[in-house]
Design a protein around this motif. Structure first.
Motif, PDB file in Angstrom:
ATOM      1  N   ALA A  26      74.213  59.771  62.305  1.00 20.14           N
ATOM      2  CA  ALA A  26      74.589  60.168  63.659  1.00 20.14           C
ATOM      3  C   ALA A  26      75.806  61.085  63.637  1.00 20.14           C
ATOM      4  N   LEU A  27      76.756  60.791  62.769  1.00 26.78           N
ATOM      5  CA  LEU A  27      77.954  61.625  62.685  1.00 26.78           C
ATOM      6  C   LEU A  27      77.678  62.987  62.063  1.00 26.78           C
ATOM      7  N   SER A  28      76.602  63.097  61.322  1.00 29.60           N
ATOM      8  CA  SER A  28      76.288  64.381  60.683  1.00 29.60           C
ATOM      9  C   SER A  28      75.605  65.350  61.652  1.00 29.60           C
ATOM     10  N   LEU A  29      75.184  64.850  62.793  1.00 37.55           N
ATOM     11  CA  LEU A  29      74.545  65.713  63.784  1.00 37.55           C
ATOM     12  C   LEU A  29      75.606  66.522  64.536  1.00 37.55           C
ATOM     13  N   GLN A  67      84.399  60.567  73.203  1.00 34.15           N
ATOM     14  CA  GLN A  67      84.585  59.117  73.159  1.00 34.15           C
ATOM     15  C   GLN A  67      83.565  58.473  72.223  1.00 34.15           C
ATOM     16  N   ARG A  68      82.314  58.912  72.321  1.00 35.96           N
ATOM     17  CA  ARG A  68      81.261  58.383  71.451  1.00 35.96           C
ATOM     18  C   ARG A  68      81.540  58.742  69.994  1.00 35.96           C
ATOM     19  N   ALA A  69      82.017  59.953  69.760  1.00 35.57           N
ATOM     20  CA  ALA A  69      82.343  60.379  68.399  1.00 35.57           C
ATOM     21  C   ALA A  69      83.461  59.514  67.825  1.00 35.57           C
ATOM     22  N   GLN A  70      84.436  59.186  68.646  1.00 44.40           N
ATOM     23  CA  GLN A  70      85.537  58.346  68.189  1.00 44.40           C
ATOM     24  C   GLN A  70      85.035  56.936  67.864  1.00 44.40           C
ATOM     25  N   GLU A  71      84.164  56.392  68.713  1.00 45.32           N
ATOM     26  CA  GLU A  71      83.595  55.067  68.459  1.00 45.32           C
ATOM     27  C   GLU A  71      82.800  55.056  67.154  1.00 45.32           C
ATOM     28  N   LEU A  72      81.989  56.089  66.957  1.00 44.99           N
ATOM     29  CA  LEU A  72      81.196  56.182  65.732  1.00 44.99           C
ATOM     30  C   LEU A  72      82.095  56.308  64.503  1.00 44.99           C
ATOM     31  N   ALA A  95      84.259  53.919  59.560  1.00 44.04           N
ATOM     32  CA  ALA A  95      85.352  53.501  58.682  1.00 44.04           C
ATOM     33  C   ALA A  95      85.261  52.003  58.380  1.00 44.04           C
ATOM     34  N   ARG A  96      84.970  51.200  59.393  1.00 41.81           N
ATOM     35  CA  ARG A  96      84.864  49.754  59.204  1.00 41.81           C
ATOM     36  C   ARG A  96      83.687  49.412  58.292  1.00 41.81           C
ATOM     37  N   LEU A  97      82.542  50.048  58.549  1.00 42.19           N
ATOM     38  CA  LEU A  97      81.349  49.768  57.761  1.00 42.19           C
ATOM     39  C   LEU A  97      81.489  50.270  56.321  1.00 42.19           C
ATOM     40  N   LYS A  98      82.166  51.391  56.152  1.00 44.05           N
ATOM     41  CA  LYS A  98      82.352  51.937  54.805  1.00 44.05           C
ATOM     42  C   LYS A  98      83.058  50.916  53.920  1.00 44.05           C
ATOM     43  N   ASP A  99      84.092  50.273  54.462  1.00 44.26           N
ATOM     44  CA  ASP A  99      84.824  49.258  53.711  1.00 44.26           C
ATOM     45  C   ASP A  99      83.942  48.028  53.454  1.00 44.26           C
TER      46      ASP A  99
END
Length: 69
Positions: free
Chosen positions: A20-23, A31-36, A41-45
């Protein structure tokens, strides 16, 4: 307790968020971009820790097999 299903779930969601972030349209809504980005970052960890856990389990199984063998 087997954490593999949770690790797989987090890994799948991480891939979804990454896609989704690569689109280019992901940043049309700041706001949606910030949430994603925060979720990414949380999921990466979590995914990195999960992969380390799975690697440790595999090494433990290998060690046990060597001891028995």
């Amino acid at each position: 307790m087997d954490f593999r299903p949770q690790i797989e779930k987090f890994s799948r969601r991480f891939a979804e968020v990454e896609a989704a972030l690569s689109l280019p349209s992901a940043f049309d809504n700041p706001q949606r971009a910030q949430e994603l980005s925060k979720e990414y970052a949380r999921l990466k960890d979590l995914v990195a820790q999960g992969q380390a856990y799975l690697k440790t389990l595999a090494e433990l199984e290998d060690s046990r097999a060597l001891l028995q063998g």
